[in-house]
Design an enzyme around this catalytic site. Sequence first.
Site, PDB file in Angstrom:
ATOM      1  N   CYS A 105      19.289 141.747  56.489  1.00 35.64           N
ATOM      2  CA  CYS A 105      18.547 141.759  55.224  1.00 35.64           C
ATOM      3  C   CYS A 105      19.019 142.914  54.339  1.00 35.64           C
ATOM      4  CB  CYS A 105      17.041 141.772  55.483  1.00 35.64           C
ATOM      5  SG  CYS A 105      16.072 141.273  54.032  1.00 35.64           S
ATOM      6  N   HIS A 195      16.419 137.226  59.395  1.00 35.39           N
ATOM      7  CA  HIS A 195      15.944 138.267  60.305  1.00 35.39           C
ATOM      8  C   HIS A 195      15.961 137.793  61.758  1.00 35.39           C
ATOM      9  CE1 HIS A 195      14.370 141.347  57.493  1.00 35.39           C
ATOM     10  NE2 HIS A 195      14.208 140.316  56.674  1.00 35.39           N
ATOM     11  N   GLU A 197      15.405 139.629  64.180  1.00 34.86           N
ATOM     12  CA  GLU A 197      14.427 140.464  64.888  1.00 34.86           C
ATOM     13  C   GLU A 197      12.980 140.063  64.634  1.00 34.86           C
ATOM     14  OE1 GLU A 197      14.722 142.635  60.917  1.00 34.86           O
ATOM     15  OE2 GLU A 197      15.733 141.053  62.036  1.00 34.86           O
TER      16      GLU A 197
END
Length: 257
Positions: A105, A195, A197
């Site tokens: 990002c 993302h 994560e």
Amino acid sequence: MNTAAPYSDGLLPVLILHTGDPDEPLRQSHGGYAEMMRHAAGLSPDGVHIVRVYLDEEPLAPSAYRAALITGSPAMVTDLEPWSERTAAWIRQAAAENLPMFGVCYGHQLLAHALGGVVDYNAKGRELGTQTIECLPDATGDALMTGLPTRFPAQLLHAQSVTQLPPGAEALARSDMDPHQLIRLAPAIYSAQFHPEFGPEFMGDHLRQYHRVYLREGLDVDALAAGLGPTPTAASLIRRFLGLCERAGTRSAQRTA
């Protein structure tokens, strides 16, 4: 944490360039972005050197690390904050020294900005929720992408995008709103606008936290929340990246001393 030390087996730590955090309620519930990145990478606390660049902490020289991961942030790359520009300069040095790097990002955008690309607000608007990522022809044969499906879901949460690739970079995957969702900037430097994560639990809490904000932007927040789901392929990418680095030849304290 201000120093980095090698593992007991001589391997250098992985640097996490921490560029910001979610707001406090989300951080309390889910952890900060550096910790999310560490978990996604499958690294132990003593295997990483977390440097909070957004608080003006500075990393060691690139030779002190075997790889670098760059987190997301609520900041905007186009604001050209002094800490961000200093980090971009460090990234350029690291790239010149062939340090493997993976940005997410804000980290994705900062890598592109540092290496000669262009970042700006996405003309199609904010991209949010669990969305489909589609691999592009340049992903065929790429070491990171080998064995992955050609389409997979990922968590998206951004207003700015990489609007022009740096020289020599290749787009490996796209979404309906962004042609540069996954980029290979150099043989060992990758970045993702999505993302890896984030999980659906974080995204759900985020949507609840910003429900009114997104309604004012004309987004269908209820539909976005209903569409949230697991993203195992996207979630695997950071570990795949580190595994690729190890297969290519891990940087050790002895080799880089």
